[in-house]
Design a protein around this motif. Structure first.
Motif, PDB file in Angstrom:
ATOM      1  N   SER A  97       0.881  -1.357  -0.148  1.00 48.19           N
ATOM      2  CA  SER A  97      -0.200  -0.079  -0.033  1.00 48.19           C
ATOM      3  C   SER A  97       0.839   1.149  -0.033  1.00 48.19           C
ATOM      4  O   SER A  97       0.538   2.204  -0.563  1.00 48.19           O
ATOM      5  CB  SER A  97      -0.821   0.168   1.276  1.00 48.19           C
ATOM      6  N   GLY A  98       2.079   1.352   0.663  1.00 48.96           N
ATOM      7  CA  GLY A  98       2.938   2.160   0.548  1.00 48.96           C
ATOM      8  C   GLY A  98       3.326   2.690  -0.888  1.00 48.96           C
ATOM      9  O   GLY A  98       3.308   3.771  -1.294  1.00 48.96           O
ATOM     10  N   GLY A  99       3.651   1.634  -1.671  1.00 49.01           N
ATOM     11  CA  GLY A  99       4.021   1.892  -3.114  1.00 49.01           C
ATOM     12  C   GLY A  99       2.683   2.382  -3.882  1.00 49.01           C
ATOM     13  O   GLY A  99       2.848   3.363  -4.903  1.00 49.01           O
ATOM     14  N   VAL A 100       1.542   1.677  -3.828  1.00 46.83           N
ATOM     15  CA  VAL A 100       0.306   2.174  -4.597  1.00 46.83           C
ATOM     16  C   VAL A 100       0.021   3.508  -4.138  1.00 46.83           C
ATOM     17  O   VAL A 100      -0.350   4.479  -4.960  1.00 46.83           O
ATOM     18  CB  VAL A 100      -0.978   1.102  -4.283  1.00 46.83           C
ATOM     19  N   GLY A 101       0.054   3.606  -2.657  1.00 46.06           N
ATOM     20  CA  GLY A 101      -0.233   5.149  -2.353  1.00 46.06           C
ATOM     21  C   GLY A 101       0.543   6.168  -2.843  1.00 46.06           C
ATOM     22  O   GLY A 101       0.080   7.002  -3.203  1.00 46.06           O
ATOM     23  N   LEU A 102       1.769   5.889  -3.011  1.00 46.08           N
ATOM     24  CA  LEU A 102       2.804   7.112  -3.708  1.00 46.08           C
ATOM     25  C   LEU A 102       2.569   7.222  -4.990  1.00 46.08           C
ATOM     26  O   LEU A 102       2.596   8.213  -5.612  1.00 46.08           O
ATOM     27  CB  LEU A 102       4.426   6.700  -3.456  1.00 46.08           C
ATOM     28  N   PHE A 103       2.211   6.112  -5.864  1.00 48.67           N
ATOM     29  CA  PHE A 103       2.172   6.118  -7.240  1.00 48.67           C
ATOM     30  C   PHE A 103       0.676   7.025  -7.375  1.00 48.67           C
ATOM     31  O   PHE A 103       0.735   7.766  -8.295  1.00 48.67           O
ATOM     32  CB  PHE A 103       1.594   4.437  -7.798  1.00 48.67           C
ATOM     33  N   LEU A 104      -0.271   6.682  -6.826  1.00 47.15           N
ATOM     34  CA  LEU A 104      -1.674   7.378  -6.836  1.00 47.15           C
ATOM     35  C   LEU A 104      -1.454   8.930  -6.398  1.00 47.15           C
ATOM     36  O   LEU A 104      -1.905   9.913  -6.874  1.00 47.15           O
ATOM     37  CB  LEU A 104      -2.871   6.699  -5.933  1.00 47.15           C
ATOM     38  N   GLY A 105      -0.477   9.002  -5.451  1.00 51.67           N
ATOM     39  CA  GLY A 105      -0.325  10.456  -4.832  1.00 51.67           C
ATOM     40  C   GLY A 105       0.363  11.348  -5.924  1.00 51.67           C
ATOM     41  O   GLY A 105       0.169  12.439  -6.159  1.00 51.67           O
ATOM     42  N   MET A 106       1.569  10.640  -6.416  1.00 53.95           N
ATOM     43  CA  MET A 106       2.111  11.328  -7.561  1.00 53.95           C
ATOM     44  C   MET A 106       1.261  11.674  -8.767  1.00 53.95           C
ATOM     45  O   MET A 106       1.413  12.510  -9.477  1.00 53.95           O
ATOM     46  CB  MET A 106       3.299  10.601  -7.897  1.00 53.95           C
ATOM     47  N   LEU A 107       0.426  10.627  -9.119  1.00 54.47           N
ATOM     48  CA  LEU A 107      -0.464  10.800 -10.112  1.00 54.47           C
ATOM     49  C   LEU A 107      -1.429  11.926  -9.875  1.00 54.47           C
ATOM     50  O   LEU A 107      -1.128  12.839 -11.164  1.00 54.47           O
ATOM     51  CB  LEU A 107      -1.185   9.504 -10.301  1.00 54.47           C
ATOM     52  N   ALA A 108      -1.612  12.121  -8.901  1.00 54.65           N
ATOM     53  CA  ALA A 108      -2.858  13.158  -8.500  1.00 54.65           C
ATOM     54  C   ALA A 108      -2.093  14.509  -8.701  1.00 54.65           C
ATOM     55  O   ALA A 108      -2.433  15.441  -9.050  1.00 54.65           O
ATOM     56  CB  ALA A 108      -3.357  13.100  -7.374  1.00 54.65           C
TER      57      ALA A 108
END
Length: 389
Positions: free
Chosen positions: A207-218
């Motif tokens: 979830s740390g990786g997926v969360g960062l991916f989504l955070g950078m996407l946003a």
């Protein structure tokens, strides 16, 4: 203790060097185009090579840090960056510039993984989270320092490359410090992992990786489209709408420094949940408000909220494992680099299909997804702690 400080300094310098190349590129597009008599769009694409190289570097680090060793990888990376910066300064070929920027991105991406690996190996518990967030502050400090050097060079009719040469000198100093530093604290952990992957993987670290991916996407969707969104919605000149980006970065430096203090006093899970909730609320207000006067204040708040999220997600992810490995850190950084790199392409595709307004509405929705994922992973951690108690 002295060795811990030296290693931690290296981790900070890694972020400082990468920021030196990434944060001032927009100021150099036109001077580079004039120097090489090239098209501005062609020169602008070089930034993609830097980002693409950084993504490749994090992938390389995932596989090679444990095989080659942290100290050796550090020396190779920062000597490579210093030589590439020198090539930028002395070359008369745009092709050499493109190759050098790709190498800088590649070595810089490796360096960021090394920086994270050093911190999670040397420091534990709350101080680990604090040190990771300080790395973000270092990135933002470089985002202030090196553009000032660029401004001085350009205003005094000096070559555009002097600012990057200055970053290269810092990279060379980083290599020198690495050469004189004992990496035993870090090498012992990575060598123990070498030969077989003992990295721990669970919902929390994922979830740390997926969360960062989504955070950078946003975030990069916002940075890409916000000026045009404000221009269109409020019918103001694009130059005035572009101030929204300046406002974001101005608040980011302050936010990174304040976040360092906050993380030293609260759990990383509470910090990151609070910042994502704040980003969700602020972006919801930005895309729905009809009051232009609010936009500037809201953007300052958004910059403050997102200032330290990059390394905060690393701290969050590794908090779910007993002993974080270089592969754990590299995985989260790969996710963040991918989000930043692919965001313009993904958002451009959807902008052409569903329109700018809908793309901007998607930003708070993405933060909502991150919040849901954080709640699920935190709940799982709480249940696991209860079972082991």
């Amino acid at each position: 203790m002295k060795n811990k400080i030296s290693l931690t300094l290296l981790s900070f310098l890694a972020n400082f060097v990468m920021a030196g190349f990434a944060t001032q590129f927009g100021m150099l597009i036109e001077p580079i185009a004039e120097k090489f008599s090239a098209n501005v769009n062609e020169v602008a694409s070089i930034f993609s090579l830097l980002n693409g190289g950084a993504l490749a570097g994090t992938i390389v680090a995932f596989f090679l840090i444990e095989r080659i060793g942290v100290k050796r990888m550090t020396l190779i990376s920062y000597v490579g960056i210093a030589l590439s910066a020198a090539a930028l300064h002395f070359t008369g070929s745009l092709t050499v510039v493109m190759i050098a920027m790709t190498i800088i991105g590649l070595c810089g991406g490796v360096g960021l993984c090394i920086a994270g690996t050093i911190v999670v190996s040397v420091w534990k518990d709350k101080i680990q989270s604090t040190m990771l967030v300080v790395q973000d502050a270092t990135f933002n400090v470089a985002g202030v320092v090196f553009p000032l050097i660029t401004t001085y060079a350009l205003s005094h009719a000096l070559s555009w490359s002097y600012s990057y040469l200055a970053v290269g000198i810092v990279a060379l100093a980083t290599a020198a410090i690495a050469l004189a530093t004992n990496f035993e604290l870090v090498e012992n952990q990575t060598s123990a992992e070498n030969g077989k992957d003992e990295s721990e993987w669970n919902l929390g670290i994922i979830s740390g990786g997926v969360g960062l991916f989504l955070g950078m996407l946003a975030l990069y969707t916002f940075l890409t489209w916000a000026p045009m969104f404000v221009k269109t919605k409020f019918d103001i000149p694009f130059e005035d709408a572009g101030n929204i980006i300046t406002q974001y970065w101005s608040a980011a430096l302050i936010g990174a420094l304040v976040s360092t203090v906050i993380v030293s006093r609260v759990k990383i899970q509470h910090f990151i949940m609070g910042m994502i909730l704040l980003a969700f609320v602020i972006t919801s207000l930005i895309v729905t408000t009809d009051n232009l006067a609010w936009i500037g204040y809201l953007t300052y708040g958004y910059g403050f909220a997102c200032a330290a999220l990059y390394n905060a997600f690393i701290a969050y992810g590794v908090s779910f494992v007993k002993s974080a490995s270089s592969r754990n850190v590299s995985y989260i950084l790969i996710s963040g680099s991918a989000g930043a790199m692919f965001s313009p392409a993904i958002s451009s595709l959807f902008e052409s299909i569903i329109g700018l307004q809908t793309v901007m509405y998607a930003i708070p929705v993405i933060y909502g997804l991150i919040i849901a994922m954080l709640l699920i992973s935190n709940k799982q951690k709480a249940s696991m702690s209860a079972q082991t108690a």
